[in-house]
Design a protein around this motif. Sequence first.
Motif, PDB file in Angstrom:
ATOM      1  N   ARG A 326     -17.769 -36.123  -3.320  1.00 10.38           N
ATOM      2  CA  ARG A 326     -17.572 -35.524  -1.992  1.00 10.38           C
ATOM      3  C   ARG A 326     -16.267 -34.758  -1.921  1.00 10.38           C
ATOM      4  N   ILE A 327     -15.195 -35.381  -2.389  1.00  9.68           N
ATOM      5  CA  ILE A 327     -13.938 -34.654  -2.217  1.00  9.68           C
ATOM      6  C   ILE A 327     -13.804 -33.553  -3.264  1.00  9.68           C
ATOM      7  N   GLY A 328     -14.745 -33.541  -4.219  1.00  7.71           N
ATOM      8  CA  GLY A 328     -14.801 -32.429  -5.168  1.00  7.71           C
ATOM      9  C   GLY A 328     -15.217 -31.122  -4.503  1.00  7.71           C
ATOM     10  N   ARG A 329     -15.683 -31.194  -3.246  1.00  4.38           N
ATOM     11  CA  ARG A 329     -16.051 -29.953  -2.528  1.00  4.38           C
ATOM     12  C   ARG A 329     -14.815 -29.132  -2.184  1.00  4.38           C
ATOM     13  N   THR A 330     -13.673 -29.807  -2.127  1.00  5.60           N
ATOM     14  CA  THR A 330     -12.457 -29.075  -1.789  1.00  5.60           C
ATOM     15  C   THR A 330     -11.563 -29.057  -3.026  1.00  5.60           C
ATOM     16  N   GLY A 331     -10.507 -28.291  -2.966  1.00  6.95           N
ATOM     17  CA  GLY A 331      -9.618 -28.215  -4.109  1.00  6.95           C
ATOM     18  C   GLY A 331     -10.283 -27.541  -5.296  1.00  6.95           C
ATOM     19  N   ARG A 332     -11.310 -26.709  -5.035  1.00  5.34           N
ATOM     20  CA  ARG A 332     -12.013 -26.058  -6.125  1.00  5.34           C
ATOM     21  C   ARG A 332     -11.281 -24.779  -6.490  1.00  5.34           C
ATOM     22  N   ALA A 333     -11.540 -24.317  -7.709  1.00  3.25           N
ATOM     23  CA  ALA A 333     -10.977 -23.054  -8.179  1.00  3.25           C
ATOM     24  C   ALA A 333      -9.497 -22.957  -7.847  1.00  3.25           C
ATOM     25  N   GLU A 334      -8.814 -24.082  -8.024  1.00  4.41           N
ATOM     26  CA  GLU A 334      -7.366 -24.126  -7.902  1.00  4.41           C
ATOM     27  C   GLU A 334      -6.805 -23.915  -6.513  1.00  4.41           C
ATOM     28  N   ALA A 335      -7.682 -23.834  -5.527  1.00  3.45           N
ATOM     29  CA  ALA A 335      -7.155 -23.778  -4.161  1.00  3.45           C
ATOM     30  C   ALA A 335      -6.902 -25.226  -3.762  1.00  3.45           C
ATOM     31  N   SER A 336      -5.803 -25.505  -3.128  1.00  5.74           N
ATOM     32  CA  SER A 336      -5.588 -26.912  -2.801  1.00  5.74           C
ATOM     33  C   SER A 336      -6.346 -27.236  -1.527  1.00  5.74           C
ATOM     34  N   GLY A 337      -6.851 -28.435  -1.452  1.00  6.24           N
ATOM     35  CA  GLY A 337      -7.645 -28.810  -0.296  1.00  6.24           C
ATOM     36  C   GLY A 337      -7.225 -30.158   0.198  1.00  6.24           C
ATOM     37  N   ASP A 338      -7.646 -30.499   1.349  1.00  3.39           N
ATOM     38  CA  ASP A 338      -7.312 -31.792   1.910  1.00  3.39           C
ATOM     39  C   ASP A 338      -8.598 -32.564   2.160  1.00  3.39           C
ATOM     40  N   ALA A 339      -8.562 -33.848   1.826  1.00  3.48           N
ATOM     41  CA  ALA A 339      -9.724 -34.694   2.057  1.00  3.48           C
ATOM     42  C   ALA A 339      -9.279 -35.898   2.857  1.00  3.48           C
ATOM     43  N   PHE A 340      -9.949 -36.127   3.970  1.00  9.64           N
ATOM     44  CA  PHE A 340      -9.608 -37.238   4.852  1.00  9.64           C
ATOM     45  C   PHE A 340     -10.780 -38.210   4.888  1.00  9.64           C
ATOM     46  N   THR A 341     -10.467 -39.491   4.845  1.00  9.35           N
ATOM     47  CA  THR A 341     -11.523 -40.501   4.945  1.00  9.35           C
ATOM     48  C   THR A 341     -11.228 -41.420   6.122  1.00  9.35           C
ATOM     49  N   LEU A 342     -12.170 -41.512   7.042  1.00  4.11           N
ATOM     50  CA  LEU A 342     -11.998 -42.434   8.165  1.00  4.11           C
ATOM     51  C   LEU A 342     -12.453 -43.818   7.707  1.00  4.11           C
ATOM     52  N   MET A 343     -11.595 -44.813   7.925  1.00  2.52           N
ATOM     53  CA  MET A 343     -11.902 -46.145   7.401  1.00  2.52           C
ATOM     54  C   MET A 343     -11.874 -47.166   8.530  1.00  2.52           C
ATOM     55  N   VAL A 344     -12.931 -47.957   8.647  1.00  4.32           N
ATOM     56  CA  VAL A 344     -12.935 -49.047   9.627  1.00  4.32           C
ATOM     57  C   VAL A 344     -12.854 -50.366   8.866  1.00  4.32           C
ATOM     58  N   ALA A 345     -12.644 -51.472   9.630  1.00 11.00           N
ATOM     59  CA  ALA A 345     -12.352 -52.749   8.972  1.00 11.00           C
ATOM     60  C   ALA A 345     -13.411 -53.134   7.944  1.00 11.00           C
ATOM     61  N   GLU A 346     -14.688 -52.905   8.277  1.00 10.09           N
ATOM     62  CA  GLU A 346     -15.684 -53.375   7.292  1.00 10.09           C
ATOM     63  C   GLU A 346     -15.802 -52.482   6.062  1.00 10.09           C
ATOM     64  N   ASP A 347     -15.031 -51.397   6.021  1.00  6.66           N
ATOM     65  CA  ASP A 347     -15.050 -50.541   4.829  1.00  6.66           C
ATOM     66  C   ASP A 347     -14.086 -51.034   3.752  1.00  6.66           C
ATOM     67  N   GLU A 348     -13.320 -52.096   4.060  1.00  7.16           N
ATOM     68  CA  GLU A 348     -12.243 -52.481   3.149  1.00  7.16           C
ATOM     69  C   GLU A 348     -12.692 -52.649   1.703  1.00  7.16           C
ATOM     70  N   SER A 349     -13.832 -53.340   1.512  1.00  5.05           N
ATOM     71  CA  SER A 349     -14.226 -53.606   0.127  1.00  5.05           C
ATOM     72  C   SER A 349     -14.670 -52.311  -0.556  1.00  5.05           C
ATOM     73  N   HIS A 350     -15.296 -51.403   0.186  1.00  2.00           N
ATOM     74  CA  HIS A 350     -15.693 -50.128  -0.419  1.00  2.00           C
ATOM     75  C   HIS A 350     -14.482 -49.301  -0.797  1.00  2.00           C
TER      76      HIS A 350
END
Length: 412
Positions: A326-350
Amino acid sequence: MPFTKLGLSEAMVHGVKAMGYVEPTPIQLRVIPSILAGQDVIGSAQTGTGKTAAFALPILSQLGSHAPGPRVLVLEPTRELAAQVETAFRDLARFTDLRVAVVYGGVGYGVQTSAMRSGVDVLVATPGRLLDHLQRGTFKLDAVQFLVLDEADRMLDMGFLPDVRRIVERCPRQRHTSLFSATIPPEIDSLVKWAMKSPQTVEIGMRRRPAETVKHVIYPVADDQKADLLRDLLERVNYDSVIVFCRTKHRADRIGMMLRKNNHAVAVLHSNRTQREREDALRGFRDGRFEVLVATDIAARGLDIANVSHVINFDVPQHPEDYVHRIGRTGRAEASGDAFTLMVAEDESHVRAIERFIGQQVERVKLGDFTYRYTRLFEQPKAGEATATTVQKVRGARIRGGYFYGPVRRRR
Ligand code: AMP
């Protein structure tokens, strides 16, 4: 090493030049000579590494001029990927008389049938529709010399492996086979043993790591504030184009609707949409008509969408390798990109699994001026754990409002 030294045909050298490629990418350097030497190849590399040209160039180089076919068969898991790979073949073959066609489901048979009857050299296809054509007798695969199984792990995930086997059985045994897959689970390993001859494995280093050019961070948040945080992030981030990944089609629709209400030009991409809607979403996103693409993972994996400035994981991916994809969609061809992930409590193990997989901790940050409700994710960390309290200033971040740098207040 320049493209001219790789043993490619003159037409292909012209083709890459016309595409503006200056030098081969690492996977191209490794895969092109092997395919030219007739060696079966298993390739794994991050998305956006130039994987398609790595197999297209040496195969096209060996075809010469137009002849009855198809002599090349490329299998892809989704229609979008098939269309994208067809375009790559067409672009690279522009200085030849080779003909390229694509077949996939969700559209009529007529155009595909007449294209195939008029004779093609390269056929890019999704497995289901290809089998339909074979059963109707539109064409045969007995002239296939080069078989490419692309995104094999995704074809496995989508339940296509039995179809893939049926298709491979219809190709001549005497052929060249290459397979591309981010991971090689046992099912793919048995496909490899069955379909390939002493293949060479080409693994491009750091496959597990996101591209160095991507700045990626995690936003811990209470579950019922996710949508608000997303809305605020989009208001404050200075983006050109952003993909928002959701876990389910239903959520993608809901988020799409919410963002539209907030005056964003939004397209939604998932497998319940019609082919026309999917094509329109992709085209509109590519040409800038839509600034936000809300997508499910399956719909968006591997798509070559240029100039994505930001990726937002509205949901944490369930599989660590999907995070990298997923985050490979950004930062392609040497352009820098930002990837943000929203995390809730039950995502901890993932999230822990993702961090183990990529071998690094992802910084936790907070959005300044956002009124956060409590979540246990804001609790004081155990020694060594990254949390929002340890966040340093993020260099080059394109957030107008700035990050929250102060200590996180614990709930009393
Ligand atoms: P892929 O990994 O095949 O999806 O390719 C990702 C992107 O890289 C596509 O937009 C290609 O056109 C581009 N690309 C492929 N090879 C090269 C190269 N040698 N130099 C620059 N860009 C490339």
